[in-house]
Design a protein around this motif. Sequence first.
Motif, PDB file in Angstrom:
ATOM      1  N   VAL A 160       0.717  -1.050  -0.012  1.00 51.24           N
ATOM      2  CA  VAL A 160       0.097  -0.062  -0.059  1.00 51.24           C
ATOM      3  C   VAL A 160       0.880   1.310  -0.033  1.00 51.24           C
ATOM      4  N   ALA A 161       2.174   1.116   0.739  1.00 49.99           N
ATOM      5  CA  ALA A 161       2.817   2.434   0.908  1.00 49.99           C
ATOM      6  C   ALA A 161       3.577   2.610  -0.407  1.00 49.99           C
ATOM      7  N   ARG A 162       3.532   1.755  -1.532  1.00 47.72           N
ATOM      8  CA  ARG A 162       4.180   1.930  -2.825  1.00 47.72           C
ATOM      9  C   ARG A 162       3.193   2.529  -3.597  1.00 47.72           C
ATOM     10  N   GLU A 163       1.867   2.595  -3.333  1.00 49.70           N
ATOM     11  CA  GLU A 163       0.930   3.032  -4.594  1.00 49.70           C
ATOM     12  C   GLU A 163       0.876   4.485  -4.144  1.00 49.70           C
ATOM     13  N   THR A 164       0.365   5.147  -5.417  1.00 46.99           N
ATOM     14  CA  THR A 164       0.276   6.493  -5.224  1.00 46.99           C
ATOM     15  C   THR A 164      -1.164   6.708  -4.538  1.00 46.99           C
ATOM     16  N   PRO A 165      -1.308   8.058  -4.062  1.00 48.55           N
ATOM     17  CA  PRO A 165      -2.398   8.360  -3.464  1.00 48.55           C
ATOM     18  C   PRO A 165      -3.932   8.161  -4.274  1.00 48.55           C
ATOM     19  N   PHE A 166      -3.584   8.293  -5.764  1.00 53.34           N
ATOM     20  CA  PHE A 166      -4.789   8.011  -6.429  1.00 53.34           C
ATOM     21  C   PHE A 166      -5.076   6.420  -6.456  1.00 53.34           C
ATOM     22  N   GLN A 167      -4.094   5.797  -6.564  1.00 51.58           N
ATOM     23  CA  GLN A 167      -4.376   4.049  -6.653  1.00 51.58           C
ATOM     24  C   GLN A 167      -4.658   3.761  -5.374  1.00 51.58           C
ATOM     25  N   GLN A 168      -4.613   4.090  -4.159  1.00 52.64           N
ATOM     26  CA  GLN A 168      -5.045   4.105  -2.993  1.00 52.64           C
ATOM     27  C   GLN A 168      -6.580   4.472  -2.738  1.00 52.64           C
ATOM     28  N   ALA A 169      -6.905   5.544  -3.294  1.00 56.92           N
ATOM     29  CA  ALA A 169      -7.989   6.088  -3.281  1.00 56.92           C
ATOM     30  C   ALA A 169      -8.861   5.046  -4.209  1.00 56.92           C
ATOM     31  N   MET A 170      -8.615   4.656  -5.456  1.00 61.00           N
ATOM     32  CA  MET A 170      -9.197   3.721  -6.044  1.00 61.00           C
ATOM     33  C   MET A 170      -9.386   2.111  -5.357  1.00 61.00           C
ATOM     34  N   SER A 171      -8.322   2.084  -4.632  1.00 65.23           N
ATOM     35  CA  SER A 171      -8.576   0.855  -3.746  1.00 65.23           C
ATOM     36  C   SER A 171      -9.597   1.017  -2.762  1.00 65.23           C
ATOM     37  N   LEU A 172      -9.761   2.078  -2.152  1.00 64.77           N
ATOM     38  CA  LEU A 172     -10.799   2.421  -1.133  1.00 64.77           C
ATOM     39  C   LEU A 172     -12.282   2.393  -2.078  1.00 64.77           C
ATOM     40  N   LEU A 173     -12.294   2.830  -3.014  1.00 64.74           N
ATOM     41  CA  LEU A 173     -13.507   2.547  -3.665  1.00 64.74           C
ATOM     42  C   LEU A 173     -13.956   1.177  -4.098  1.00 64.74           C
ATOM     43  N   GLU A 174     -12.990   0.470  -4.400  1.00 66.56           N
ATOM     44  CA  GLU A 174     -13.179  -0.966  -4.581  1.00 66.56           C
ATOM     45  C   GLU A 174     -13.856  -1.589  -3.393  1.00 66.56           C
ATOM     46  N   TYR A 175     -13.582  -1.032  -2.247  1.00 71.41           N
ATOM     47  CA  TYR A 175     -14.038  -1.811  -1.090  1.00 71.41           C
ATOM     48  C   TYR A 175     -15.192  -0.875  -0.342  1.00 71.41           C
ATOM     49  N   GLY A 176     -15.624   0.014  -1.301  1.00 70.81           N
ATOM     50  CA  GLY A 176     -16.927   0.819  -0.816  1.00 70.81           C
ATOM     51  C   GLY A 176     -16.590   1.900  -0.136  1.00 70.81           C
ATOM     52  N   ASP A 177     -15.562   2.365   0.432  1.00 68.82           N
ATOM     53  CA  ASP A 177     -15.213   3.359   1.249  1.00 68.82           C
ATOM     54  C   ASP A 177     -15.122   4.556   0.563  1.00 68.82           C
ATOM     55  N   LEU A 178     -16.438   5.063   0.334  1.00 68.73           N
ATOM     56  CA  LEU A 178     -16.471   6.339  -0.612  1.00 68.73           C
ATOM     57  C   LEU A 178     -15.940   7.481   0.109  1.00 68.73           C
ATOM     58  N   GLU A 179     -16.272   7.634   1.572  1.00 63.55           N
ATOM     59  CA  GLU A 179     -15.778   8.639   2.295  1.00 63.55           C
ATOM     60  C   GLU A 179     -14.142   8.888   2.452  1.00 63.55           C
ATOM     61  N   GLY A 180     -13.511   7.613   2.621  1.00 64.81           N
ATOM     62  CA  GLY A 180     -12.113   7.677   2.546  1.00 64.81           C
ATOM     63  C   GLY A 180     -11.538   7.779   1.281  1.00 64.81           C
ATOM     64  N   ALA A 181     -12.173   7.461   0.197  1.00 66.93           N
ATOM     65  CA  ALA A 181     -11.559   7.636  -0.999  1.00 66.93           C
ATOM     66  C   ALA A 181     -11.624   9.177  -1.343  1.00 66.93           C
ATOM     67  N   ARG A 182     -12.788   9.782  -1.084  1.00 64.40           N
ATOM     68  CA  ARG A 182     -12.913  11.499  -1.262  1.00 64.40           C
ATOM     69  C   ARG A 182     -12.034  12.080  -0.171  1.00 64.40           C
ATOM     70  N   GLY A 183     -11.522  11.805   0.840  1.00 62.23           N
ATOM     71  CA  GLY A 183     -10.817  12.344   1.711  1.00 62.23           C
ATOM     72  C   GLY A 183      -9.395  12.362   0.981  1.00 62.23           C
TER      73      GLY A 183
END
Length: 234
Positions: A160-183
């Motif tokens: 996860v640490a190697r992912e860009t912030p955008f990639q991490q946000a897309m991962s949060l969307l994958e798991y349904g965390d819309l608020e976390g991805a938005r932040g």
Amino acid sequence: MCWPGERVAMSAVEQIFQGSIQGSIDPVFAYVRAGRLDCPPGVDPLAAWRHLSGQVARDALDVEAHVRRVLLACQPPLTERVFGALVDLFLALGDRGRGLRRQLLDQAEPWLDPQDAHLLRVHLDSGLPRGTRLPAQDWSLFDSAVLGASAMVELQRREVARETPFQQAMSLLEYGDLEGARGMLEEALLDAPQDDEVLRELLAIYRHSRDDAAKAAMAERLVARHGAVPAGWV
């Protein structure tokens, strides 16, 4: 308006709400219209998984969403996710709903590793207490249980640490965390207001969540730091 032959990029969050396959039905409306527990015809299974994961993440005791999510994971191509969906159901219900948990476990068992199925059967009466040592797996939303392999947890954190912030946000969307991805997207846009990809996904989240207050607050932060909002903000 799109001219003939013109292609318009669809954001990830739009795929969540509309399905990634052209002509597929938005799972938000498909489940409401159908009044059924299995995945309605015409719904992209991955879009349905994301939609149901979002419901479970928002309300851990939404039993109907849990059941739909388990049943969806019993169908290819999502069968690798069925253990995680069952774990979430067991953690949410505790020792309640034994009959429901047993029925869903029976239906899902063909897709489960025998040791995983045995673990859940052992906890049918008592429920799956939080803190139980679980096999390492990727698809449970509730992470308060302890993964059995600590090395796996450390490896996942390094990845996860190697992912860009955008990639991490897309991962949060994958798991349904819309608020976390938005932040995460908001912070990424503050750091790089010229990033069109981040801007597009963030605006899509505001649009679909109808959170005008969050969008206005973000505009103020952008103006305070950069003197203006990015081109394309409006």
